[in-house]
Scaffold this motif. Structure first.
Motif, PDB file in Angstrom:
ATOM      1  N   VAL A 167       0.866  -1.177   0.000  1.00 41.78           N
ATOM      2  CA  VAL A 167       0.000   0.000   0.000  1.00 41.78           C
ATOM      3  C   VAL A 167       0.903   1.227   0.000  1.00 41.78           C
ATOM      4  O   VAL A 167       1.751   1.377   0.887  1.00 41.78           O
ATOM      5  CB  VAL A 167      -0.933  -0.002   1.234  1.00 41.78           C
ATOM      6  N   GLY A 168       0.734   2.094  -0.997  1.00 41.66           N
ATOM      7  CA  GLY A 168       1.533   3.311  -1.104  1.00 41.66           C
ATOM      8  C   GLY A 168       0.690   4.540  -0.849  1.00 41.66           C
ATOM      9  O   GLY A 168      -0.430   4.656  -1.363  1.00 41.66           O
ATOM     10  N   LEU A 169       1.228   5.460  -0.043  1.00 45.94           N
ATOM     11  CA  LEU A 169       0.499   6.675   0.301  1.00 45.94           C
ATOM     12  C   LEU A 169       0.705   7.762  -0.750  1.00 45.94           C
ATOM     13  O   LEU A 169       1.798   7.918  -1.288  1.00 45.94           O
ATOM     14  CB  LEU A 169       0.961   7.203   1.664  1.00 45.94           C
ATOM     15  N   ASP A 170      -0.364   8.508  -0.984  1.00 44.75           N
ATOM     16  CA  ASP A 170      -0.389   9.639  -1.890  1.00 44.75           C
ATOM     17  C   ASP A 170       0.552  10.715  -1.364  1.00 44.75           C
ATOM     18  O   ASP A 170       0.448  11.116  -0.205  1.00 44.75           O
ATOM     19  CB  ASP A 170      -1.832  10.167  -1.930  1.00 44.75           C
ATOM     20  N   PHE A 175       3.867   6.483  -4.111  1.00 48.04           N
ATOM     21  CA  PHE A 175       3.645   6.013  -5.476  1.00 48.04           C
ATOM     22  C   PHE A 175       4.958   5.944  -6.257  1.00 48.04           C
ATOM     23  O   PHE A 175       5.026   5.295  -7.290  1.00 48.04           O
ATOM     24  CB  PHE A 175       2.705   6.941  -6.241  1.00 48.04           C
ATOM     25  N   LEU A 176       5.997   6.636  -5.792  1.00 50.42           N
ATOM     26  CA  LEU A 176       7.270   6.663  -6.515  1.00 50.42           C
ATOM     27  C   LEU A 176       7.999   5.326  -6.473  1.00 50.42           C
ATOM     28  O   LEU A 176       8.694   4.974  -7.410  1.00 50.42           O
ATOM     29  CB  LEU A 176       8.182   7.758  -5.959  1.00 50.42           C
ATOM     30  N   PHE A 177       7.885   4.609  -5.362  1.00 47.63           N
ATOM     31  CA  PHE A 177       8.627   3.351  -5.237  1.00 47.63           C
ATOM     32  C   PHE A 177       7.759   2.166  -4.839  1.00 47.63           C
ATOM     33  O   PHE A 177       8.181   1.017  -4.996  1.00 47.63           O
ATOM     34  CB  PHE A 177       9.797   3.508  -4.255  1.00 47.63           C
ATOM     35  N   GLY A 178       6.547   2.402  -4.373  1.00 45.14           N
ATOM     36  CA  GLY A 178       5.668   1.311  -3.982  1.00 45.14           C
ATOM     37  C   GLY A 178       5.380   0.324  -5.098  1.00 45.14           C
ATOM     38  O   GLY A 178       5.489  -0.892  -4.895  1.00 45.14           O
ATOM     39  N   PRO A 179       5.014   0.793  -6.305  1.00 45.22           N
ATOM     40  CA  PRO A 179       4.737  -0.157  -7.384  1.00 45.22           C
ATOM     41  C   PRO A 179       5.958  -0.995  -7.780  1.00 45.22           C
ATOM     42  O   PRO A 179       5.831  -2.180  -8.066  1.00 45.22           O
ATOM     43  CB  PRO A 179       4.290   0.738  -8.549  1.00 45.22           C
ATOM     44  N   THR A 180       7.129  -0.392  -7.784  1.00 47.63           N
ATOM     45  CA  THR A 180       8.351  -1.129  -8.129  1.00 47.63           C
ATOM     46  C   THR A 180       8.639  -2.202  -7.089  1.00 47.63           C
ATOM     47  O   THR A 180       8.972  -3.344  -7.428  1.00 47.63           O
ATOM     48  CB  THR A 180       9.552  -0.161  -8.249  1.00 47.63           C
ATOM     49  N   LEU A 181       8.506  -1.859  -5.820  1.00 50.47           N
ATOM     50  CA  LEU A 181       8.704  -2.834  -4.755  1.00 50.47           C
ATOM     51  C   LEU A 181       7.687  -3.958  -4.879  1.00 50.47           C
ATOM     52  O   LEU A 181       8.037  -5.143  -4.784  1.00 50.47           O
ATOM     53  CB  LEU A 181       8.604  -2.154  -3.384  1.00 50.47           C
ATOM     54  N   ALA A 182       6.424  -3.617  -5.122  1.00 44.74           N
ATOM     55  CA  ALA A 182       5.382  -4.633  -5.269  1.00 44.74           C
ATOM     56  C   ALA A 182       5.706  -5.584  -6.420  1.00 44.74           C
ATOM     57  O   ALA A 182       5.598  -6.810  -6.272  1.00 44.74           O
ATOM     58  CB  ALA A 182       4.020  -3.962  -5.498  1.00 44.74           C
ATOM     59  N   ALA A 212       3.813  -8.893  -5.516  1.00 49.12           N
ATOM     60  CA  ALA A 212       2.652  -8.473  -4.728  1.00 49.12           C
ATOM     61  C   ALA A 212       1.820  -7.468  -5.525  1.00 49.12           C
ATOM     62  O   ALA A 212       2.300  -6.866  -6.486  1.00 49.12           O
ATOM     63  CB  ALA A 212       3.125  -7.834  -3.418  1.00 49.12           C
ATOM     64  N   ALA A 213       0.583  -7.268  -5.093  1.00 46.93           N
ATOM     65  CA  ALA A 213      -0.270  -6.238  -5.674  1.00 46.93           C
ATOM     66  C   ALA A 213       0.150  -4.873  -5.129  1.00 46.93           C
ATOM     67  O   ALA A 213       0.753  -4.785  -4.053  1.00 46.93           O
ATOM     68  CB  ALA A 213      -1.727  -6.514  -5.298  1.00 46.93           C
ATOM     69  N   PHE A 214      -0.177  -3.817  -5.864  1.00 44.86           N
ATOM     70  CA  PHE A 214       0.024  -2.454  -5.362  1.00 44.86           C
ATOM     71  C   PHE A 214      -1.336  -1.791  -5.241  1.00 44.86           C
ATOM     72  O   PHE A 214      -2.149  -1.828  -6.170  1.00 44.86           O
ATOM     73  CB  PHE A 214       0.910  -1.622  -6.296  1.00 44.86           C
ATOM     74  N   VAL A 215      -1.583  -1.166  -4.089  1.00 45.36           N
ATOM     75  CA  VAL A 215      -2.833  -0.454  -3.843  1.00 45.36           C
ATOM     76  C   VAL A 215      -2.497   0.972  -3.408  1.00 45.36           C
ATOM     77  O   VAL A 215      -1.798   1.166  -2.403  1.00 45.36           O
ATOM     78  CB  VAL A 215      -3.670  -1.158  -2.750  1.00 45.36           C
ATOM     79  N   PRO A 216      -2.985   1.970  -4.150  1.00 41.89           N
ATOM     80  CA  PRO A 216      -2.752   3.352  -3.746  1.00 41.89           C
ATOM     81  C   PRO A 216      -3.773   3.827  -2.717  1.00 41.89           C
ATOM     82  O   PRO A 216      -4.940   3.451  -2.772  1.00 41.89           O
ATOM     83  CB  PRO A 216      -2.920   4.135  -5.055  1.00 41.89           C
ATOM     84  N   VAL A 217      -3.307   4.626  -1.791  1.00 38.78           N
ATOM     85  CA  VAL A 217      -4.162   5.364  -0.863  1.00 38.78           C
ATOM     86  C   VAL A 217      -4.133   6.801  -1.358  1.00 38.78           C
ATOM     87  O   VAL A 217      -3.064   7.396  -1.461  1.00 38.78           O
ATOM     88  CB  VAL A 217      -3.648   5.270   0.587  1.00 38.78           C
ATOM     89  N   ARG A 218      -5.317   7.336  -1.673  1.00 38.63           N
ATOM     90  CA  ARG A 218      -5.395   8.659  -2.275  1.00 38.63           C
ATOM     91  C   ARG A 218      -6.156   9.616  -1.387  1.00 38.63           C
ATOM     92  O   ARG A 218      -6.909   9.217  -0.507  1.00 38.63           O
ATOM     93  CB  ARG A 218      -6.119   8.585  -3.634  1.00 38.63           C
ATOM     94  N   LYS A 219      -5.992  10.890  -1.680  1.00 48.90           N
ATOM     95  CA  LYS A 219      -6.782  11.910  -0.996  1.00 48.90           C
ATOM     96  C   LYS A 219      -8.231  11.793  -1.454  1.00 48.90           C
ATOM     97  O   LYS A 219      -8.527  11.320  -2.549  1.00 48.90           O
ATOM     98  CB  LYS A 219      -6.197  13.277  -1.284  1.00 48.90           C
TER      99      LYS A 219
END
Length: 184
Positions: free
Chosen positions: A61-64, A68-75, A80-87
């Motif tokens: 889960v990557g925070l807005d 988002f800069l490195f969460g998808p690459t790590l996932a 693993a899946a990547f899920v964004p937390v947005r405003k």
């Protein structure tokens, strides 16, 4: 390079600091040079993967917005899946939300309601942990959906703000430390 201390040294050398940005008395830590150097970016991912080790992770889960800069690459590298937390107002479909405190007032984070399944192992990532409010809100969202938080991972921690004290799982930061305030 597989030594975590060596990785930390390289990453620390990439950071830039800007005194009095965005306002007087703040020492802004700029992580963007890490992403301008492909080798440093890979070391960042390698350092986080070393920390996770052999633990099973289903979702990052990557925070807005900097998560988002490195969460998808790590996932991707963990399978693993990547899920964004947005405003609030930025996520389509049915969502869950959590309110958190900011320096001046409140804000709301949202996540799609079907993005995490009960029992999935989740790691929450962001660039910097300061007061811990936004990371706690992300953790609250994961809990609402039944996910199991394995750990919170950050590039940098502003230790004096004690943000980790608000979080309900282990916290790991690659880099830490900054004076409480600028010497004027």
């Amino acid at each position: 390079m597989s030594n975590l201390q060596e990785i930390k040294t390289v990453l620390r050398g990439k950071l830039r600091q800007y005194p009095d940005f965005p306002s007087k008395g703040i020492l802004f830590e700029d992580i963007l040079p890490i992403f301008q150097d492909p080798k440093a970016f890979q070391l960042l991912i390698d350092g986080l993967k070393l920390r996770i080790g052999e633990r099973k992770v289903d979702v990052i889960v990557g925070l807005d917005a900097r998560g988002f800069l490195f969460g998808p690459t790590l996932a991707l590298q963990l399978g693993a899946a990547f899920v964004p937390v947005r405003k609030q107002g930025k996520v389509p479909g049915e969502t869950v939300s959590a309110v958190y405190e900011k320096e001046y007032g409140q804000d709301t984070f949202e996540m799609q309601a079907d993005s995490i399944k009960p029992g999935q192992k989740v790691v929450i990532v962001d660039d910097i942990i300061a007061t811990g409010g936004s990371a706690k809100a992300a953790g609250d969202l994961v809990a609402k959906l039944g996910g199991d938080i394995v750990e919170y991972l950050f590039i940098l921690e502003l230790d004096f703000l004690r943000g980790r004290d608000k979080l309900n799982a282990d916290v790991f930061t690659l880099l830490s430390g900054q004076p409480e305030k600028l010497d004027s």
